[in-house]
Design an enzyme around this catalytic site. Structure first.
Site, PDB file in Angstrom:
ATOM      1  N   LYS A   1     -11.155  -3.827  18.997  1.00  0.00           N
ATOM      2  CA  LYS A   1      -9.776  -4.286  19.178  1.00  0.00           C
ATOM      3  C   LYS A   1      -9.262  -4.011  20.598  1.00  0.00           C
ATOM      4  CE  LYS A   1      -8.710  -3.743  14.274  1.00  0.00           C
ATOM      5  NZ  LYS A   1      -7.638  -3.838  13.293  1.00  0.00           N
TER       6      LYS A   1
ATOM      7  N   PHE B   1      -4.217   2.880  14.817  1.00  0.00           N
ATOM      8  CA  PHE B   1      -4.455   3.937  13.831  1.00  0.00           C
ATOM      9  C   PHE B   1      -5.624   3.521  12.955  1.00  0.00           C
ATOM     10  CE2 PHE B   1      -1.427   7.498  13.372  1.00  0.00           C
ATOM     11  CZ  PHE B   1      -0.724   7.300  14.533  1.00  0.00           C
TER      12      PHE B   1
ATOM     13  N   LYS C   1       8.493 -17.196 -11.167  1.00  0.00           N
ATOM     14  CA  LYS C   1       7.653 -16.107 -11.669  1.00  0.00           C
ATOM     15  C   LYS C   1       6.377 -16.672 -12.307  1.00  0.00           C
ATOM     16  CE  LYS C   1       7.744 -12.311 -14.914  1.00  0.00           C
ATOM     17  NZ  LYS C   1       8.256 -11.926 -16.193  1.00  0.00           N
TER      18      LYS C   1
ATOM     19  N   LYS D   1     -13.407   0.428  15.851  1.00  0.00           N
ATOM     20  CA  LYS D   1     -12.115  -0.266  16.014  1.00  0.00           C
ATOM     21  C   LYS D   1     -11.629  -0.165  17.460  1.00  0.00           C
ATOM     22  CE  LYS D   1     -10.916   0.671  11.295  1.00  0.00           C
ATOM     23  NZ  LYS D   1     -10.171   1.506  10.365  1.00  0.00           N
TER      24      LYS D   1
ATOM     25  N   ASP E   1      -4.348  -6.560   5.338  1.00  0.00           N
ATOM     26  CA  ASP E   1      -5.398  -7.413   5.925  1.00  0.00           C
ATOM     27  C   ASP E   1      -5.436  -8.778   5.241  1.00  0.00           C
ATOM     28  OD1 ASP E   1      -6.392  -5.584   7.815  1.00  0.00           O
ATOM     29  OD2 ASP E   1      -7.434  -4.480   6.237  1.00  0.00           O
TER      30      ASP E   1
ATOM     31  N   ASN F   1       0.855  -1.198   0.000  1.00  0.00           N
ATOM     32  CA  ASN F   1       0.000   0.000   0.000  1.00  0.00           C
ATOM     33  C   ASN F   1       0.883   1.237   0.000  1.00  0.00           C
ATOM     34  OD1 ASN F   1       0.539   0.789   2.870  1.00  0.00           O
ATOM     35  ND2 ASN F   1      -0.352  -1.241   3.207  1.00  0.00           N
TER      36      ASN F   1
HETATM   37  N1  CTP Z   1      -3.761  -3.734  12.046  1.00  0.00           N
HETATM   38  C1  CTP Z   1      -3.076  -4.783  12.632  1.00  0.00           C
HETATM   39  N2  CTP Z   1      -2.985  -5.996  12.015  1.00  0.00           N
HETATM   40  C2  CTP Z   1      -3.584  -6.204  10.831  1.00  0.00           C
HETATM   41  C3  CTP Z   1      -4.296  -5.134  10.231  1.00  0.00           C
HETATM   42  C4  CTP Z   1      -4.351  -3.908  10.867  1.00  0.00           C
HETATM   43  O1  CTP Z   1      -2.527  -4.593  13.711  1.00  0.00           O
HETATM   44  N3  CTP Z   1      -3.479  -7.392  10.265  1.00  0.00           N
HETATM   45  C5  CTP Z   1      -3.810  -2.446  12.765  1.00  0.00           C
HETATM   46  C6  CTP Z   1      -3.174  -1.292  12.045  1.00  0.00           C
HETATM   47  O2  CTP Z   1      -1.814  -1.151  12.354  1.00  0.00           O
HETATM   48  C7  CTP Z   1      -3.978  -0.107  12.575  1.00  0.00           C
HETATM   49  C8  CTP Z   1      -5.332  -0.698  12.808  1.00  0.00           C
HETATM   50  O3  CTP Z   1      -5.150  -2.090  12.922  1.00  0.00           O
HETATM   51  O4  CTP Z   1      -3.486   0.328  13.814  1.00  0.00           O
HETATM   52  C9  CTP Z   1      -6.240  -0.449  11.653  1.00  0.00           C
HETATM   53  O5  CTP Z   1      -7.397  -1.169  11.844  1.00  0.00           O
HETATM   54  P1  CTP Z   1      -8.112  -1.947  10.664  1.00  0.00           P
HETATM   55  O6  CTP Z   1      -9.429  -2.376  11.150  1.00  0.00           O
HETATM   56  O7  CTP Z   1      -7.271  -3.017  10.112  1.00  0.00           O
HETATM   57  O8  CTP Z   1      -8.168  -0.816   9.650  1.00  0.00           O
HETATM   58  P2  CTP Z   1      -8.466  -0.993   8.226  1.00  0.00           P
HETATM   59  O9  CTP Z   1      -7.604  -2.048   7.589  1.00  0.00           O
HETATM   60  O10 CTP Z   1      -8.397   0.358   7.663  1.00  0.00           O
HETATM   61  O11 CTP Z   1      -9.941  -1.562   8.441  1.00  0.00           O
HETATM   62  P3  CTP Z   1     -11.020  -1.840   7.331  1.00  0.00           P
HETATM   63  O12 CTP Z   1     -10.305  -2.700   6.363  1.00  0.00           O
HETATM   64  O13 CTP Z   1     -12.074  -2.517   8.112  1.00  0.00           O
HETATM   65  O14 CTP Z   1     -11.360  -0.485   6.852  1.00  0.00           O
END
Ligand code: CTP
Length: 401
Positions: free
Chosen positions: A341, A323, A288, A337, A278, A209
């Site tokens: 969390k 975050f 490849k 969140k 995620d 990203n």
């Molecule tokens: N985070 C984490 N581990 C993951 C994914 C995210 O610790 N596998 C943490 C990020 O570092 C951040 C927070 O979770 O602090 C973000 O929350 P998240 O719900 O994952 O945010 P998004 O990915 O933006 O959620 P969504 O996809 O539901 O919008």
């Protein structure tokens, strides 16, 4: 943050003395009252007039200087200084200080100093590694002197190795760490994550990203300047590791999960600023992946949520900050969140806010706790980092942590 501080810069007789001019100039530009003390040998490299012009003060060199109005002034200056910095420091001044010898203005003032003393050794690499010099440095460390490790590279004498005076931004960072901030994070072990993760598909491709790591790096730096013991677990970014932090580089979300959870029991504050993937490709191809004429889709599996894991295993001494970056419904999604969390705070920012988001040097964050929602102004990422730490510390205070 160092405006108005009185800093005594000691300059000794090494070729790196020319770099002290820039150091002194930078300190003056930041609003410090800078006084330069030179050894007799340093005058062979730099004319005192240079420092006098830069600082507006007479350059001190000789304890018996008749022009110097009060011959006890050097003691008074040593005692009112906020910081004493010797750069470059030769083996000679290091040896004198380590053995309590005060036979000129600089060594006398330094031994009379009532503030922190930073020593930046710079000399030939063979001299630097000499066990006598090393023993002297060790002795100074034991007595509370801060020693800056010299840089490596080609030295003025033609040798290659350790012994160069570090670049001025490094010296300035030491000055900032020593006197710019209160040490309200001292004793705290803070773990910060930063940057994106990269999830490989094959030896050529990966999913990632836009995160550049700037916000997380700013937090790690701010926390270390405020006295915390900081570990930074960083995804792949092009930033240099911040000074004074233990930086662990990782690639994937799985790597980050492992490195963070391993350190979690010894962590007081966890700040998850990383943009962790995620999803990751279900399988990795050793070779490849070749194209075909048809379309393709890539099966992805969920990664483990590090923040949710930390929240579920939270210990009484821990404070956890996540975050959240959103393009809409910022407060609603971020508050969800916070509770799902089990975090103590979420730093939320919206991609649609100008000045916020990936790669910028500024950010407009909203700090959401169970008690309140506080929207900060548009700030530099460094300012935002300090505000975030302020909020976390007051949260810990209020909950008796
Ligand atoms: N985070 C984490 N581990 C993951 C994914 C995210 O610790 N596998 C943490 C990020 O570092 C951040 C927070 O979770 O602090 C973000 O929350 P998240 O719900 O994952 O945010 P998004 O990915 O933006 O959620 P969504 O996809 O539901 O919008």
């Amino acid at each position: 943050m160092i405006k108005g501080k009185t800093i005594v810069v000691g300059v000794t007789g090494g070729i790196a003395a020319y770099k002290s001019c820039q150091l002194v100039s930078d300190l003056v530009k930041e609003g410090c009252d800078v006084h330069v003390v030179m050894t007799a040998n340093a005058r062979n490299f730099i004319n005192p007039i240079t420092f006098e012009t830069l600082t507006g003060h007479k350059c001190l060199t000789d304890t018996f200087d008749r022009d110097f109005e009060f011959n006890v002034e050097h003691v008074a200056l040593s005692q009112r200084a906020d910081l004493f910095l010797i750069a470059p420091a030769t083996a000679n001044i290091i040896g004198k200080l380590a053995n309590g010898i005060a036979d000129d203005m600089l060594s006398t003032m330094c031994l009379a100093a009532d503030c922190d003393v930073i020593i930046a050794p710079a000399m030939n690499t063979k001299m630097y590694v000499n066990s006598i010099v090393q023993e002297n440095l060790e002795k100074l460390r034991r007595h509370g002197f801060v020693i800056i490790e010299p840089a490596s590279g080609r030295l003025a004498c033609g040798d290659d190795g350790k012994g160069k005076l570090p670049d001025i931004p490094v010296l300035m960072a030491y000055v900032h760490r020593q006197i710019a901030y209160g040490k309200d994070c001292r004793g705290l072990r803070i773990l910060v994550t930063a940057g994106p993760t990269a999830e490989p598909l094959d030896p050529v491709r990966f999913i990632t990203n836009h995160s550049t790591g700037k916000m997380g790096y700013a937090i790690a730096e701010a926390a270390s300047l405020r006295g915390a013991e900081v570990t930074l677990v960083s995804g792949p970014v092009s930033l240099a590791p911040p000074l004074f932090t233990d930086c662990v580089r990782v690639q994937t979300a799985d790597d980050m999960f492992r490195e963070v959870t391993e350190r979690l029991p010894q962590t007081d504050i966890l700040i998850m600023a990383a943009a962790v993937a995620d999803y990751t490709p279900e399988s990795y191809s050793e070779h490849k992946i070749k194209k075909s004429d048809s379309d393709m889709s890539i099966p992805l599996r969920r990664t483990r949520d590090i923040l949710a894991y930390a929240g579920a295993h939270k210990q009484a001494h821990q404070t956890i900050c996540g975050f959240s970056m959103e393009t809409r419904d910022l407060l609603e999604n971020s508050s969800r969140k916070l509770s799902s969390k089990n975090c103590d705070m979420i730093a939320a920012n919206s991609l649609s806010d100008s000045g916020s988001g990936f790669g910028t040097d500024t950010n407009r964050i909203t700090l959401i706790t169970r008690e309140q929602t506080r929207q900060l102004d548009l700030l530099t990422k460094s300012e935002a980092a300090h505000r975030l730490l302020d909020e976390l510390l007051s949260l810990r205070n209020n909950t008796g942590k």
